[in-house]
Design an enzyme around this catalytic site. Sequence first.
Site, PDB file in Angstrom:
ATOM      1  N   GLU A 113       0.829  -1.212   0.000  1.00  0.00           N
ATOM      2  CA  GLU A 113       0.000   0.000   0.000  1.00  0.00           C
ATOM      3  C   GLU A 113       0.856   1.252   0.000  1.00  0.00           C
ATOM      4  OE1 GLU A 113      -3.657  -1.269   2.909  1.00  0.00           O
ATOM      5  OE2 GLU A 113      -2.993   0.806   2.972  1.00  0.00           O
ATOM      6  N   CYS A 126       2.350   8.518   2.084  1.00  0.00           N
ATOM      7  CA  CYS A 126       2.553   7.575   3.177  1.00  0.00           C
ATOM      8  C   CYS A 126       3.118   6.307   2.534  1.00  0.00           C
ATOM      9  CB  CYS A 126       1.217   7.319   3.867  1.00  0.00           C
ATOM     10  SG  CYS A 126       1.346   6.122   5.193  1.00  0.00           S
ATOM     11  N   CYS A 133       4.208  -6.976   8.200  1.00  0.00           N
ATOM     12  CA  CYS A 133       4.993  -6.465   9.331  1.00  0.00           C
ATOM     13  C   CYS A 133       5.074  -7.548  10.399  1.00  0.00           C
ATOM     14  CB  CYS A 133       4.311  -5.226   9.922  1.00  0.00           C
ATOM     15  SG  CYS A 133       5.279  -4.454  11.260  1.00  0.00           S
ATOM     16  N   CYS A 137       1.459  -5.544  16.340  1.00  0.00           N
ATOM     17  CA  CYS A 137       0.768  -4.672  17.302  1.00  0.00           C
ATOM     18  C   CYS A 137      -0.727  -4.981  17.218  1.00  0.00           C
ATOM     19  CB  CYS A 137       1.046  -3.209  16.971  1.00  0.00           C
ATOM     20  SG  CYS A 137       2.809  -2.817  17.037  1.00  0.00           S
ATOM     21  N   CYS A 140      -3.317  -2.968  14.907  1.00  0.00           N
ATOM     22  CA  CYS A 140      -2.882  -2.630  13.547  1.00  0.00           C
ATOM     23  C   CYS A 140      -3.254  -3.717  12.549  1.00  0.00           C
ATOM     24  CB  CYS A 140      -1.372  -2.402  13.544  1.00  0.00           C
ATOM     25  SG  CYS A 140      -0.697  -2.099  11.903  1.00  0.00           S
ATOM     26  N   GLY A 180       4.656  -1.959   7.631  1.00  0.00           N
ATOM     27  CA  GLY A 180       6.000  -2.367   8.014  1.00  0.00           C
ATOM     28  C   GLY A 180       6.665  -1.529   9.076  1.00  0.00           C
ATOM     29  N   GLU A 181       7.746  -2.079   9.618  1.00  0.00           N
ATOM     30  CA  GLU A 181       8.540  -1.402  10.632  1.00  0.00           C
ATOM     31  C   GLU A 181       9.854  -0.958   9.982  1.00  0.00           C
ATOM     32  OE1 GLU A 181       8.495   0.012  13.618  1.00  0.00           O
ATOM     33  OE2 GLU A 181      10.597   0.343  13.106  1.00  0.00           O
ATOM     34  N   SER A 210       8.469   6.774  11.067  1.00  0.00           N
ATOM     35  CA  SER A 210       7.715   6.349  12.250  1.00  0.00           C
ATOM     36  C   SER A 210       8.122   4.933  12.628  1.00  0.00           C
ATOM     37  CB  SER A 210       6.219   6.403  11.931  1.00  0.00           C
ATOM     38  OG  SER A 210       5.460   5.935  13.029  1.00  0.00           O
ATOM     39  N   SER A 233       6.158   5.414  17.992  1.00  0.00           N
ATOM     40  CA  SER A 233       4.814   4.952  18.358  1.00  0.00           C
ATOM     41  C   SER A 233       4.831   4.467  19.802  1.00  0.00           C
ATOM     42  CB  SER A 233       4.392   3.811  17.428  1.00  0.00           C
ATOM     43  OG  SER A 233       4.178   4.314  16.130  1.00  0.00           O
ATOM     44  N   LEU A 234       4.421   5.325  20.696  1.00  0.00           N
ATOM     45  CA  LEU A 234       4.471   5.016  22.132  1.00  0.00           C
ATOM     46  C   LEU A 234       3.193   4.302  22.555  1.00  0.00           C
ATOM     47  CD1 LEU A 234       6.803   5.683  24.004  1.00  0.00           C
ATOM     48  CD2 LEU A 234       5.528   7.680  24.782  1.00  0.00           C
ATOM     49  N   HIS A 235       2.058   4.950  22.339  1.00  0.00           N
ATOM     50  CA  HIS A 235       0.732   4.351  22.513  1.00  0.00           C
ATOM     51  C   HIS A 235       0.337   3.959  23.921  1.00  0.00           C
ATOM     52  CE1 HIS A 235       0.868   4.556  18.279  1.00  0.00           C
ATOM     53  NE2 HIS A 235       1.287   3.360  18.015  1.00  0.00           N
ATOM     54  N   ASN A 309      -8.379   4.163  14.584  1.00  0.00           N
ATOM     55  CA  ASN A 309      -9.196   3.827  13.404  1.00  0.00           C
ATOM     56  C   ASN A 309      -9.641   2.395  13.568  1.00  0.00           C
ATOM     57  OD1 ASN A 309      -8.744   6.175  11.975  1.00  0.00           O
ATOM     58  ND2 ASN A 309      -6.959   5.355  10.926  1.00  0.00           N
ATOM     59  N   CYS A 352      -3.943   1.324   8.385  1.00  0.00           N
ATOM     60  CA  CYS A 352      -2.932   0.698   7.544  1.00  0.00           C
ATOM     61  C   CYS A 352      -3.211  -0.787   7.341  1.00  0.00           C
ATOM     62  CB  CYS A 352      -1.527   0.894   8.109  1.00  0.00           C
ATOM     63  SG  CYS A 352      -1.445   1.181   9.856  1.00  0.00           S
TER      64      CYS A 352
HETATM   65  N1  SAH Z   1       5.771   0.408  12.239  1.00  0.00           N
HETATM   66  C1  SAH Z   1       5.832   1.835  12.309  1.00  0.00           C
HETATM   67  C2  SAH Z   1       5.188   2.537  11.129  1.00  0.00           C
HETATM   68  C3  SAH Z   1       3.902   2.008  10.586  1.00  0.00           C
HETATM   69  S1  SAH Z   1       2.420   2.337  11.479  1.00  0.00           S
HETATM   70  C4  SAH Z   1       5.220   2.309  13.618  1.00  0.00           C
HETATM   71  O1  SAH Z   1       4.714   1.489  14.348  1.00  0.00           O
HETATM   72  O2  SAH Z   1       5.320   3.486  13.934  1.00  0.00           O
HETATM   73  C5  SAH Z   1       2.200   4.086  11.410  1.00  0.00           C
HETATM   74  C6  SAH Z   1       1.347   4.622  12.542  1.00  0.00           C
HETATM   75  O3  SAH Z   1      -0.016   4.205  12.404  1.00  0.00           O
HETATM   76  C7  SAH Z   1       1.826   4.097  13.899  1.00  0.00           C
HETATM   77  O4  SAH Z   1       1.838   5.109  14.848  1.00  0.00           O
HETATM   78  C8  SAH Z   1       0.768   3.063  14.190  1.00  0.00           C
HETATM   79  O5  SAH Z   1       0.730   2.761  15.530  1.00  0.00           O
HETATM   80  C9  SAH Z   1      -0.482   3.727  13.633  1.00  0.00           C
HETATM   81  N2  SAH Z   1      -1.620   2.815  13.516  1.00  0.00           N
HETATM   82  C10 SAH Z   1      -1.615   1.497  13.210  1.00  0.00           C
HETATM   83  N3  SAH Z   1      -2.863   0.992  13.259  1.00  0.00           N
HETATM   84  C11 SAH Z   1      -3.688   1.999  13.597  1.00  0.00           C
HETATM   85  C12 SAH Z   1      -5.099   2.104  13.818  1.00  0.00           C
HETATM   86  N4  SAH Z   1      -5.908   1.063  13.690  1.00  0.00           N
HETATM   87  N5  SAH Z   1      -5.585   3.320  14.171  1.00  0.00           N
HETATM   88  C13 SAH Z   1      -4.776   4.404  14.286  1.00  0.00           C
HETATM   89  N6  SAH Z   1      -3.453   4.359  14.090  1.00  0.00           N
HETATM   90  C14 SAH Z   1      -2.908   3.171  13.755  1.00  0.00           C
END
Ligand code: SAH
Length: 360
Positions: A113, A126, A133, A137, A140, A180-181, A210, A233-235, A309, A352
């Site tokens: 994508e 993007c 990946c 997570c 995701c 991907g990471e 990111s 990406s702390l979360h 999302n 994503c």
């Molecule tokens: N692997 C990298 C980059 C790809 S994800 C990372 O983790 O940062 C890019 C961003 O989208 C990250 O912050 C990820 O946590 C976020 N993301 C993934 N799934 C999501 C979702 N369902 N809703 C909102 N953000 C999401």
Amino acid sequence: MAVTSLSTSAPGSEAALPEESRSPHRPLLGQSLAELTEWVQAQGQPAYRGKQLYQWLYQQGARSLQDITVFPKAWRQAMAQVDLGRSTLHHRVVASDGTVKYLLKLADGQIIEAVGIPSAKRLTVCVSSQVGCPMACDFCATGKGGFVRNLATHEIVDQVLTVQEDFGQRVSHIVFMGMGEPLLNTANVVAAIRCLNRDVGIGQRAITLSTVGVPGRIRALAAEQLQVTLAVSLHASNQTQRLQLIPSAGAYPLETLLDECREYVQITGRRVTFEYILLAGLNDQPANAAELAQHLRGFQSHVNLIPYNPISEVDYQRPSEASIRTFVAELEARRIAVTVRYSRGLEENAACGQLRASHR
Ligand code: SAH
């Protein structure tokens, strides 16, 4: 420096990177003017054809040597099989807000994508850094689909050119927030950033990488002396909660990750962005904001809140606007710089990996 292909990587481990191969099959996209000049000369052509190739590759959207009409016809035909490194369009969706999502087919048939996001003066792309990946997570969509392989340098550069050509407008910004990471594919990602900067003309400061964090890789990235923005990406506001969402956090405690980010700021002089997905009832409470602020006190950083999302595989919820506002206010009260990022093109499987999952 650039690596053309890698095999598999598990979270937290990037297999020893093979040296760049000079095989005749290395795609031309991703190569510098000097390398392309060397290549045309090796094919018995004069050096100035290197400059022509460079312009057609990066500015004119050549997809095959056949397209490069300034080249002698006989040579073009003899070289018809040379791989420039461009993908083919598999699927394209335009959302009502103008966001365009692309599924691109790679030479080996894999699908990735890329997203073009237009706004007033910008065109942001993007990009994906891997097919799938391995980080898994929990929130995701890409993580739910498993991991196939790293992207080669040209496969990253191609995504940007594809969006630029489709929009007929110069790309101004790039975010490595697709599949991907990126820090499990550091060598190819760094080579792509250098190419996008040097050959496609995109400012390094307009590029954001990111990462969810891979031990030692943020430090290694700092050593590359790039001017890109690092987004982490702390979360979560504590290790226990982060581990519930991000399996790889087990091998990379929150404190260690933050220490490495502090080193990044020290080495590069650039502030770090912390991404924080807001999940209703889970990490969106005022106490989480206070805890997050505590970690980031005195840290040259910026918090980017991302309302979740929804994806079909899990049942997390997006918080209400009121609780998003409260979270922002709690951070601001503690002098933490914060913005909220609303995803674009939501009605078209925005999270994503979702578009890809529905078009295989
Ligand atoms: N692997 C990298 C980059 C790809 S994800 C990372 O983790 O940062 C890019 C961003 O989208 C990250 O912050 C990820 O946590 C976020 N993301 C993934 N799934 C999501 C979702 N369902 N809703 C909102 N953000 C999401």
